[in-house]
Scaffold this motif. Structure first.
Motif, short mmCIF file in Angstrom:
data_model
loop_
_atom_site.label_atom_id
_atom_site.label_comp_id
_atom_site.label_asym_id
_atom_site.label_seq_id
_atom_site.Cartn_x
_atom_site.Cartn_y
_atom_site.Cartn_z
N GLY A 193 16.14 31.47 66.56
CA GLY A 193 17.50 31.60 66.06
C GLY A 193 17.58 32.50 64.83
O GLY A 193 18.52 33.29 64.68
N PHE A 194 16.59 32.37 63.95
CA PHE A 194 16.52 33.21 62.76
C PHE A 194 16.48 34.69 63.15
O PHE A 194 17.24 35.52 62.63
N LEU A 195 15.59 35.03 64.07
CA LEU A 195 15.42 36.43 64.47
C LEU A 195 16.65 36.96 65.19
O LEU A 195 17.07 38.11 64.96
N VAL A 248 19.54 21.40 61.93
CA VAL A 248 18.60 20.48 61.29
C VAL A 248 19.27 19.17 60.87
O VAL A 248 18.62 18.12 60.78
N LEU A 249 20.59 19.20 60.65
CA LEU A 249 21.29 18.00 60.20
C LEU A 249 21.94 17.20 61.33
O LEU A 249 21.99 15.97 61.27
N THR A 296 18.83 28.79 68.92
CA THR A 296 18.03 27.75 68.26
C THR A 296 17.98 26.48 69.11
O THR A 296 16.91 25.90 69.33
N VAL A 297 19.14 26.07 69.62
CA VAL A 297 19.21 24.85 70.44
C VAL A 297 18.49 25.07 71.77
O VAL A 297 17.67 24.23 72.19
N PHE A 302 23.53 29.15 58.04
CA PHE A 302 24.50 28.14 58.47
C PHE A 302 24.17 27.53 59.83
O PHE A 302 24.16 26.30 59.96
N PRO A 303 23.89 28.33 60.88
CA PRO A 303 23.55 27.69 62.16
C PRO A 303 22.28 26.86 62.09
O PRO A 303 22.16 25.82 62.75
#
Length: 550
Positions: A440-442, A426-427, A492-493, A420-421
């Motif tokens: 962010g994934f990790l 990405v959008l 992520t950001v 979700f994040p």
């Protein structure tokens, strides 16, 4: 206890009807191939983007309202630690569909994507973007395993068959018609299955409610008769966890390929939005009979039934409360009808999970990374083989599950914390890159694992505020799921913007940029339009190396 032959006959007849519908839909997809400009693999994945509004609404509803949905609602409402106030699945799914329609449908459908992974590969590159395939695949397979486990437990109680036999039989039927017609077979069988669910569940509920062993559920809602009142309660100290679960069910129900596959298949953005709104209504409507079954179970004196004591909760059989109610509180022919409802719910979601996983693998992994020159025929066969492989894996997971609700939650939390994040970034957030995505994934994965998971016997390394052990089970009362999601989003950001800043303010980058400009000038000033001698190339390279070392 002998096998319930009439019930088994009814189930086989139901499976024949579903299989026949799938074969008819496969024939329809062949006709669609001639009228559609898309390739055969695209028609298998998104139906030529020509799904009609009514079919789209029903298949979207059936995808969400699976075996885990109707079994999980009954289980949670019956459980003394749960109750109606803790059964947030219907509201969460309805809110999720509305949010998806408001914010996510347009950017996804207007770009004509084939899978949910496409925007990641478009923005981060094919290899870096494919990392989102891993949590999306695991979420789908765990979800499929949960709903197949629901069917296995139902048939084992009512038909006296081994759960493994029921799971394997159901998986084989789902795999066959999904192989034959792709999305068309899945969508049209979903219509039949949803109709079965609605009719069968509403037939069964009145018989259970009027059983002599059952107290009036209006009375037991607030009064302790056979166990705690089934209405449940939310203490102030549990409010954070309650809100966390609601947000998890709402936002975590959006980033699923199963949902977006329906969105991509609709003829327009407006129709895709309307199907989501209508599916939200169905989610509420079809939660009612399952909730009533859970309330009936909590209001029953099991000593007055052939089931006897101890009660299902005391035997650790809360996960099978729906089939137990159908078997012991309803006439035999009604319990057989109930099997039809469970089987329909399971198959309507299992086929979606298998097709979605196969579509992502074929399009985003096989075609974009492993075999970039794969033909359309080859891609179609990859989808078919993947359906078989993923169906086998999902049925294997179903054998390992002892709680439908637990397995369902684990799959959803994985998607909520990681996917979700990433989808938000990405959008809607510009200048994101692969470095931020991986970071962010990790962070999302590690933080979720460190918070512990009782269902998987993972101890909590991070004990958030208000951490408690209740009835021997460790409970995180802090809204850690949402915190994990927000941390993954923030990382992520932050990493994306940090790496972008460093790349544009790196001294080596500036020197390289100046060298490239100088080299371009030298090249264009050469009469032949290029550097003509080897010595000139060597001198330029030495000059650049010296300037960097300085």
């Amino acid at each position: 206890m002998a096998v319930n032959i009439p019930g088994l006959t009814a189930v086989i007849a139901f499976y024949v009807i579903i299989l026949a519908t799938g074969i008819w839909a496969a024939w329809k997809s062949r006709k669609e191939e001639k009228a559609c400009t898309g390739t055969r693999s695209e028609i298998a994945m998104v139906g030529g983007r020509n799904l009609k509004f009514i079919i789209g609404t029903l298949t979207t509803s059936a995808t969400y309202i699976g075996g885990g949905y109707i079994n999980g609602i009954a289980e949670m409402l019956y459980s003394p630690e749960g109750g109606l106030l803790w059964t947030q699945i219907p509201l969460g799914y309805a809110f999720g569909l509305i949010c998806a329609s408001l914010f996510f449908v347009k950017p996804m459908r207007s770009n004509n994507y084939l899978t949910m992974i496409d925007p990641f590969q478009e923005k981060y590159g094919k290899k870096a973007g494919s990392i989102m395939f891993i949590p999306a695949l695991l979420g789908s397979l765990l979800w499929a395993g949960a709903i197949l486990a629901a069917l296995g437990s139902t048939m084992s109680v009512i038909l006296d068959l081994r759960p493994s036999v029921c799971i394997i039989l159901s998986t084989c039927v789902v795999v066959v018609y999904t192989l034959l017609g792709g999305l068309y077979s899945v969508a049209y069988t979903d219509v039949i299955q949803l109709i079965f669910m609605i009719i069968c569940m509403w037939i069964c509920v009145p018989f259970a409610m009027v059983n002599k062993a059952t107290e009036n559920i209006a009375y037991t809602a607030l009064n302790e008769v056979y166990q705690t009142p089934w209405i449940g309660k939310v203490d102030l100290e549990h409010l954070g966890r309650w809100l966390d679960d609601l947000l998890f069910l709402t936002l975590g129900s959006i980033p699923w390929q199963e949902y977006f596959q329906r969105v991509f298949s609709m003829t327009s953005v407006s129709q895709a939005k309307m199907t989501s709104y209508c599916a939200a209504v169905f989610c509420i409507f079809l939660a009612i009979p399952s909730a009533l079954v859970g309330a009936v179970a909590a209001s029953t004196d099991w000593n007055k039934t052939s089931y006897g004591l101890p009660a299902p909760f005391e035997r650790g059989e809360s996960g099978m409360i729906l089939p137990i109610v159908l078997q012991y509180l309803c006439p035999a022919y009604v319990s057989v009808i109930g099997i039809g409802a469970i089987a329909a719910a399971v198959m309507s979601s299992a086929d979606s999970a298998l097709l979605s996983s196969s579509s992502m693998f074929a399009n985003n992994i096989y075609k974009n990374i492993l075999r970039k020159k794969a033909s359309d025929r080859e891609l179609l066969w990859v989808i078919r083989v993947s359906v078989v492989v993923f169906g086998t894996v999902a049925s294997g997971l179903a054998f390992c599950s002892n709680s439908v609700y637990g397995l369902w939650f684990v799959s959803g939390e994985l998607v909520y914390a990681i996917v979700f994040p990433q989808l938000i970034c990405v959008l809607f957030i510009p200048n994101m890159n692969a470095y931020g995505s991986v970071a962010g994934f990790l962070v999302g994965l590690v933080m979720r694992l460190l918070a512990g998971e009782p269902f998987l016997n993972i101890a909590a390394v991070i004990q958030y505020p208000w951490y408690k052990i209740i009835n021997g089970n460790p409970i995180q009362l802090f809204p850690f799921k949402t915190l994990t999601m927000l941390m993954a989003l923030a990382v992520t950001v932050a990493v994306s913007y940090l790496t972008r800043f460093l790349s544009f303010h790196n001294p080596l980058h500036e020197k390289r940029k100046a060298y490239d400009v100088n080299r371009s000038h030298n090249v264009t000033s050469t009469p032949q339009g290029e550097i003509t001698s080897v010595s000139e190339r060597v001198n330029n390279q030495i000059s650049f190396t010296n300037s960097v070392s300085e």
